[in-house]
Write a protein that holds these residues in place. Structure first.
Motif, PDB file in Angstrom:
ATOM      1  N   UNK A   7      77.879 101.339 -14.491  1.00 17.99           N
ATOM      2  CA  UNK A   7      77.787 100.775 -13.157  1.00 17.99           C
ATOM      3  C   UNK A   7      76.386 100.942 -12.589  1.00 17.99           C
ATOM      4  N   UNK A   8      75.409 101.131 -13.457  1.00 21.12           N
ATOM      5  CA  UNK A   8      74.061 101.370 -12.967  1.00 21.12           C
ATOM      6  C   UNK A   8      73.521 100.125 -12.284  1.00 21.12           C
ATOM      7  N   UNK A   9      72.883 100.332 -11.151  1.00 22.91           N
ATOM      8  CA  UNK A   9      72.332  99.183 -10.430  1.00 22.91           C
ATOM      9  C   UNK A   9      71.168  98.576 -11.200  1.00 22.91           C
ATOM     10  N   UNK A  10      71.098  97.264 -11.172  1.00 20.96           N
ATOM     11  CA  UNK A  10      69.975  96.575 -11.757  1.00 20.96           C
ATOM     12  C   UNK A  10      70.084  96.227 -13.228  1.00 20.96           C
ATOM     13  N   UNK A  11      71.089  96.724 -13.899  1.00 19.47           N
ATOM     14  CA  UNK A  11      71.217  96.440 -15.328  1.00 19.47           C
ATOM     15  C   UNK A  11      71.309  94.946 -15.577  1.00 19.47           C
ATOM     16  N   UNK A  12      72.193  94.272 -14.862  1.00 18.57           N
ATOM     17  CA  UNK A  12      72.385  92.838 -15.079  1.00 18.57           C
ATOM     18  C   UNK A  12      71.122  92.049 -14.752  1.00 18.57           C
ATOM     19  N   UNK A  13      70.484  92.413 -13.654  1.00 19.79           N
ATOM     20  CA  UNK A  13      69.270  91.707 -13.239  1.00 19.79           C
ATOM     21  C   UNK A  13      68.147  91.919 -14.242  1.00 19.79           C
ATOM     22  N   UNK A  14      67.989  93.148 -14.723  1.00 17.62           N
ATOM     23  CA  UNK A  14      66.934  93.452 -15.685  1.00 17.62           C
ATOM     24  C   UNK A  14      67.207  92.773 -17.024  1.00 17.62           C
ATOM     25  N   UNK A  15      68.473  92.714 -17.428  1.00 20.34           N
ATOM     26  CA  UNK A  15      68.824  92.024 -18.666  1.00 20.34           C
ATOM     27  C   UNK A  15      68.519  90.533 -18.530  1.00 20.34           C
ATOM     28  N   UNK A  16      68.909  89.940 -17.413  1.00 20.78           N
ATOM     29  CA  UNK A  16      68.628  88.515 -17.185  1.00 20.78           C
ATOM     30  C   UNK A  16      67.126  88.255 -17.159  1.00 20.78           C
ATOM     31  N   UNK A  17      66.365  89.166 -16.554  1.00 18.89           N
ATOM     32  CA  UNK A  17      64.908  89.020 -16.527  1.00 18.89           C
ATOM     33  C   UNK A  17      64.340  89.045 -17.946  1.00 18.89           C
ATOM     34  N   UNK A  18      64.802  89.973 -18.769  1.00 20.96           N
ATOM     35  CA  UNK A  18      64.307  90.094 -20.144  1.00 20.96           C
ATOM     36  C   UNK A  18      64.650  88.856 -20.962  1.00 20.96           C
ATOM     37  N   UNK A  19      65.864  88.365 -20.830  1.00 23.19           N
ATOM     38  CA  UNK A  19      66.261  87.151 -21.552  1.00 23.19           C
ATOM     39  C   UNK A  19      65.402  85.975 -21.098  1.00 23.19           C
ATOM     40  N   UNK A  20      65.160  85.883 -19.798  1.00 26.65           N
ATOM     41  CA  UNK A  20      64.296  84.827 -19.276  1.00 26.65           C
ATOM     42  C   UNK A  20      62.883  84.913 -19.832  1.00 26.65           C
ATOM     43  N   UNK A  21      62.355  86.132 -19.910  1.00 20.47           N
ATOM     44  CA  UNK A  21      61.025  86.314 -20.500  1.00 20.47           C
ATOM     45  C   UNK A  21      61.000  85.832 -21.946  1.00 20.47           C
ATOM     46  N   UNK A  22      62.016  86.207 -22.718  1.00 17.06           N
ATOM     47  CA  UNK A  22      62.080  85.777 -24.115  1.00 17.06           C
ATOM     48  C   UNK A  22      62.149  84.260 -24.209  1.00 17.06           C
ATOM     49  N   UNK A  23      62.984  83.668 -23.373  1.00 15.71           N
ATOM     50  CA  UNK A  23      63.148  82.208 -23.412  1.00 15.71           C
ATOM     51  C   UNK A  23      61.875  81.477 -23.002  1.00 15.71           C
ATOM     52  N   UNK A  24      61.037  82.116 -22.189  1.00 15.88           N
ATOM     53  CA  UNK A  24      59.763  81.507 -21.776  1.00 15.88           C
ATOM     54  C   UNK A  24      58.631  81.839 -22.744  1.00 15.88           C
ATOM     55  N   UNK A  25      58.953  82.525 -23.832  1.00 15.34           N
ATOM     56  CA  UNK A  25      57.944  82.830 -24.832  1.00 15.34           C
ATOM     57  C   UNK A  25      57.164  84.102 -24.569  1.00 15.34           C
ATOM     58  N   UNK A  26      57.562  84.876 -23.580  1.00 19.72           N
ATOM     59  CA  UNK A  26      56.887  86.143 -23.282  1.00 19.72           C
ATOM     60  C   UNK A  26      57.601  87.248 -24.060  1.00 19.72           C
ATOM     61  N   UNK A  27      57.491  87.166 -25.370  1.00 20.39           N
ATOM     62  CA  UNK A  27      58.289  87.990 -26.272  1.00 20.39           C
ATOM     63  C   UNK A  27      57.987  89.479 -26.180  1.00 20.39           C
ATOM     64  N   UNK A  28      56.732  89.830 -26.096  1.00 19.62           N
ATOM     65  CA  UNK A  28      56.379  91.257 -26.047  1.00 19.62           C
ATOM     66  C   UNK A  28      56.850  91.892 -24.740  1.00 19.62           C
ATOM     67  N   UNK A  29      56.686  91.186 -23.634  1.00 19.37           N
ATOM     68  CA  UNK A  29      57.172  91.720 -22.349  1.00 19.37           C
ATOM     69  C   UNK A  29      58.690  91.862 -22.374  1.00 19.37           C
ATOM     70  N   UNK A  30      59.374  90.877 -22.958  1.00 17.24           N
ATOM     71  CA  UNK A  30      60.841  90.948 -23.062  1.00 17.24           C
ATOM     72  C   UNK A  30      61.248  92.145 -23.904  1.00 17.24           C
ATOM     73  N   UNK A  31      60.571  92.335 -25.035  1.00 16.67           N
ATOM     74  CA  UNK A  31      60.902  93.454 -25.917  1.00 16.67           C
ATOM     75  C   UNK A  31      60.710  94.786 -25.205  1.00 16.67           C
ATOM     76  N   UNK A  32      59.604  94.947 -24.491  1.00 16.15           N
ATOM     77  CA  UNK A  32      59.346  96.209 -23.779  1.00 16.15           C
ATOM     78  C   UNK A  32      60.442  96.511 -22.775  1.00 16.15           C
TER      79      UNK A  32
END
Length: 171
Positions: A7-32
């Motif tokens: 139930x940690x706050x922000x998990x869903x938002x951070x996961x969505x942000x990372x997936x979005x980064x990957x989909x936009x080609x920002x692979x290293x930022x997504x991986x980090x």
């Protein structure tokens, strides 16, 4: 899906942000971001799957394996993500030369998702690498006969299916 009890706050938002980064080609930022998230949520199958994918897309196959394995270890993935994790792990094992594990993983994928042509194609590649050339050809010919829109293949579909079952058959 979130791991039970998470139930940690922000998990869903951070996961969505990372997936979005990957989909936009920002692979290293997504991986980090995903590596940090996976460290905070080690039992979260969805986070593990996305982390594996982020490594794979960067050509870091060996680093992707433990995350794929973790994602498949228990419940928590949607059927589509489970299919993707099985394909990703099997393909990654194959690229790493771990052919027996690739065949085993991809067979499991084909058993769970028998209509998925990509799983069957990757299984055929792994079988070829493992020396199972006949079975690889049968899988590919069956897939070709079942899915091709080519007029010639459609015309000879029954013959292709017959020979796929027994490549050494003669008249």
């Amino acid at each position: 899906m979130r791991a039970e009890g998470d139930s940690s706050p922000g998990r869903d938002e951070r996961l969505a942000e990372a997936v979005g980064l990957r989909e936009r080609g920002e692979h290293e930022r997504a991986r980090s971001l995903l590596v940090r998230l996976a460290g905070e949520h080690p039992g979260d199958a969805e986070v593990a799957y996305q982390t594996a994918w982020a490594h794979d897309v960067l050509g870091l196959e060996a680093e992707a394996v433990p995350f794929y394995e973790r994602s498949l270890a228990g419940p928590g993935l949607s059927p589509e993500d489970r299919r993707g994790a099985l394909l990703g792990l099997g393909s990654t094992y194959r690229v790493l030369g771990r052919y027996a594990e690739a065949v085993e993983t991809l067979r499991r994928g084909v058993e769970e998702f028998p209509q998925d042509g990509a799983l069957r194609a990757f299984l055929a590649m792994a079988l070829h690498n493992a020396g199972g050339h006949g079975e690889a050809m049968r899988l590919l010919l069956g897939l070709l006969a079942a899915t091709s829109d080519d007029e010639g293949v459609r015309r000879y579909r029954r013959a292709i299916e017959f020979y796929a079952a027994d490549l050494d058959a003669t008249v």
